[in-house]
Design a protein around this motif. Structure first.
Motif, PDB file in Angstrom:
ATOM      1  N   LEU A 232       0.825  -1.216   0.000  1.00 50.49           N
ATOM      2  CA  LEU A 232       0.000   0.000   0.000  1.00 50.49           C
ATOM      3  C   LEU A 232       0.858   1.266   0.000  1.00 50.49           C
ATOM      4  O   LEU A 232       0.555   2.241  -0.691  1.00 50.49           O
ATOM      5  CB  LEU A 232      -0.935   0.027   1.219  1.00 50.49           C
ATOM      6  CG  LEU A 232      -2.070  -0.980   1.264  1.00 50.49           C
ATOM      7  CD1 LEU A 232      -3.163  -0.508   2.206  1.00 50.49           C
ATOM      8  CD2 LEU A 232      -2.686  -1.237  -0.089  1.00 50.49           C
ATOM      9  N   SER A 236       0.679   3.755  -3.163  1.00 45.08           N
ATOM     10  CA  SER A 236       0.083   5.074  -2.907  1.00 45.08           C
ATOM     11  C   SER A 236       1.077   6.209  -3.149  1.00 45.08           C
ATOM     12  O   SER A 236       0.679   7.338  -3.392  1.00 45.08           O
ATOM     13  CB  SER A 236      -0.484   5.154  -1.493  1.00 45.08           C
ATOM     14  OG  SER A 236       0.562   5.251  -0.574  1.00 45.08           O
ATOM     15  N   ILE A 246      -8.827  -0.444  -1.669  1.00 44.03           N
ATOM     16  CA  ILE A 246      -8.486  -1.843  -1.410  1.00 44.03           C
ATOM     17  C   ILE A 246      -9.784  -2.576  -1.080  1.00 44.03           C
ATOM     18  O   ILE A 246     -10.172  -2.706   0.075  1.00 44.03           O
ATOM     19  CB  ILE A 246      -7.382  -1.954  -0.314  1.00 44.03           C
ATOM     20  CG1 ILE A 246      -7.188  -3.380   0.183  1.00 44.03           C
ATOM     21  CG2 ILE A 246      -7.584  -1.027   0.861  1.00 44.03           C
ATOM     22  CD1 ILE A 246      -6.297  -4.168  -0.674  1.00 44.03           C
ATOM     23  N   ILE A 262      -4.351   1.235   6.025  1.00 44.52           N
ATOM     24  CA  ILE A 262      -5.446   1.582   5.113  1.00 44.52           C
ATOM     25  C   ILE A 262      -5.853   3.047   5.319  1.00 44.52           C
ATOM     26  O   ILE A 262      -6.065   3.795   4.364  1.00 44.52           O
ATOM     27  CB  ILE A 262      -6.635   0.602   5.306  1.00 44.52           C
ATOM     28  CG1 ILE A 262      -6.253  -0.767   4.731  1.00 44.52           C
ATOM     29  CG2 ILE A 262      -7.920   1.130   4.649  1.00 44.52           C
ATOM     30  CD1 ILE A 262      -7.233  -1.875   4.981  1.00 44.52           C
ATOM     31  N   TYR A 265      -2.737   5.156   3.768  1.00 44.93           N
ATOM     32  CA  TYR A 265      -2.269   5.066   2.380  1.00 44.93           C
ATOM     33  C   TYR A 265      -3.368   4.831   1.342  1.00 44.93           C
ATOM     34  O   TYR A 265      -3.065   4.621   0.171  1.00 44.93           O
ATOM     35  CB  TYR A 265      -1.219   3.949   2.253  1.00 44.93           C
ATOM     36  CG  TYR A 265       0.015   4.203   3.065  1.00 44.93           C
ATOM     37  CD1 TYR A 265       0.815   5.324   2.816  1.00 44.93           C
ATOM     38  CD2 TYR A 265       0.386   3.343   4.088  1.00 44.93           C
ATOM     39  CE1 TYR A 265       1.949   5.566   3.572  1.00 44.93           C
ATOM     40  CE2 TYR A 265       1.518   3.570   4.850  1.00 44.93           C
ATOM     41  CZ  TYR A 265       2.299   4.688   4.585  1.00 44.93           C
ATOM     42  OH  TYR A 265       3.419   4.927   5.336  1.00 44.93           O
ATOM     43  N   THR A 266      -4.618   4.780   1.750  1.00 45.28           N
ATOM     44  CA  THR A 266      -5.693   4.596   0.748  1.00 45.28           C
ATOM     45  C   THR A 266      -6.722   5.707   0.915  1.00 45.28           C
ATOM     46  O   THR A 266      -6.539   6.606   1.730  1.00 45.28           O
ATOM     47  CB  THR A 266      -6.412   3.237   0.908  1.00 45.28           C
ATOM     48  OG1 THR A 266      -7.271   3.312   2.057  1.00 45.28           O
ATOM     49  CG2 THR A 266      -5.451   2.083   1.070  1.00 45.28           C
TER      50      THR A 266
END
Ligand code: SF4
Length: 430
Positions: A232, A236, A246, A262, A265-266
């Motif tokens: 990730l 990212s 994701i 998460i 990085y998302t």
């Protein structure tokens, strides 16, 4: 050789990989999203839904070139040959078979020596033994110039980071198609691929592989936190967190560190496969999770500021009113940020499809009478009720306008029609 790869409706990832492999072998390859005059020596067709066998029957049967069919529908060649006039079906994964198919067409090998394919000979379907490679590395995909216009649940493309799932859910195609052993790609090849997609204009990238957090996992039901976190972080850096999603994670395969990653990085969403609030139905689905696991995973995600969407299935064989009410109650208690509700689809190759094949209509919620008469079936009535209620009990309630109300009815009717058609197909009624 002039080759066209066809993927109807959207550029599915598998078709871009197949086209990339063919290009790497030195062929003149075009990728197209429709069946418009595919003038070629060979046409590879990738179908991702059972309904496509009927929906695109006329267009496919009219194609004159040598036709090879693959994709998620290929687990059941009998079904394919019932509807389509196809020269070769690639069963399961295609990557290791493409060069051999070309060699056969160049007269360099026998058809029977291509592993994992099926074809018709004198009205008999011949299937060669399947093989599955441990490595899932492949050349760069062939990426179309209009990839930036794709919108698959919000992403331009779903990139495959690994294959296989330790789960054994009766309705899911992932373990039937890819197996239960997890095979992951190297981070280097994933990064190169992301760069290539971005160079071609893709911005919003989803990374997938059944259950996202299984990336890099080497043992059964084991999460490789370091591999997942590194994945990730690196992806990212290219996409920026806001453009990275994701999807699809099991509630029993998350940890605090994973949720923190998460969040960082998302785009900050997690999509849990919850399916049902009824322990009886979860057991029937072989989901391998409990209602408590669901509540804990949602709570953990909230602690890290991650928004939660949940996928649910209604109308599963054996679902009684009390099971449905338990699902509604759980959905209400969880107050998620978004809900996806589907009527159980008997995808060929799954245990659910085998059950539905034998199930009498009067015991299948997709055919049992609806009580309020708005829909043909009880399953659709439940999907409608759930979807309608979900706008009220979500974290930020959404007013149900006339327009939204109508769109829910249309969505449910379309799902109902789809599932009844697939059921009739697998029962051999159409
Ligand atoms: S956990 Fe998800 S990907 Fe795995 S078998 Fe179940 S539904 Fe499929």
């Amino acid at each position: 050789m002039k080759i066209v790869v066809i993927t109807p409706e959207f550029y599915n990832y598998g078709s871009m990989i197949v086209a990339g492999i063919l290009k790497d072998l030195g062929h003149d390859v075009t990728l197209q999203k429709d069946f418009k005059d595919p003038r070629a020596d060979i046409v590879f067709i990738s179908l991702h839904s059972t309904i496509h066998l009927i929906k695109y029957r006329r267009e496919i049967n009219q194609i004159k070139a040598f036709k090879v069919l693959g994709g998620p529908v290929s687990t059941n060649p009998q079904l394919i040959f019932r509807y389509l006039d196809i020269d070769l079906v690639v069963r399961g994964e295609a990557e290791d078979k493409i060069d051999k198919i070309i060699e056969y067409l160049e007269g360099k090998r026998e058809k029977t020596s291509i592993p994992g394919v099926a074809f018709k000979e004198d009205d008999e379907i011949i299937a060669t033994p399947s093989t599955q490679e441990d490595s899932i590395e492949h050349p760069l995909p062939l990426i179309p110039s209009d990839i930036s216009k794709e919108n698959i649940r919000g992403a331009n493309v779903y990139i495959e980071t690994h294959r296989g799932c330790v789960g054994n859910c009766t309705f899911c195609q992932v373990p039937c198609f890819f197996g239960r052993k997890v095979r992951s790609r190297s981070l280097k090849s994933i990064i190169e691929e992301v760069k290539e997609f971005m160079r071609k204009g893709a911005r919003r990238i989803a990374i997938s592989g059944g259950t996202g957090t299984l990336y890099g996992s080497r043992k059964f039901k084991n999460i490789n936190e370091d591999a997942f976190i590194e994945l990730l972080k690196k992806v990212s850096e290219l996409t920026r967190p806001i453009n990275l999603t994701i999807p699809d994670i099991r509630v029993d395969l998350v940890t605090d560190d994973i949720l923190e990653t998460i969040a960082r990085y998302t785009n900050g969403w997690i999509y849990y496969g919850i399916e049902s609030g009824s322990p009886k139905i979860l057991k029937k689905m072989k989901k391998g999770i409990s209602v408590d696991d669901v509540s804990e995973a949602v709570e953990m995600a909230r602690k890290h500021g991650v928004k939660v969407a949940g996928s649910f299935i209604v109308g599963y064989p054996g679902e009684e009113e009390e099971d449905f009410q338990a699902t509604l109650e759980l959905a209400d208690e969880l107050m998620l940020d978004d809900y996806f509700v589907s009527i159980a689809e008997p995808i060929p190759g799954t245990a659910l499809a085998e059950e539905v094949k034998k199930l009498p209509f009067h015991e299948n919620p997709v055919y049992m009478d609806s009580i309020d008469g708005r829909f043909k079936s009880l399953a659709a009535e439940r999907a409608f009720k759930f979807l309608l209620d979900s706008y009220v009990f979500r974290s930020i309630p959404v007013p149900v306008t006339d327009k939204l109300f109508k769109s829910i009815i249309d969505e449910v009717k379309s799902q109902e029609e789809h599932i009844r058609t697939v059921t009739a197909m697998i029962k051999g009624l159409i």
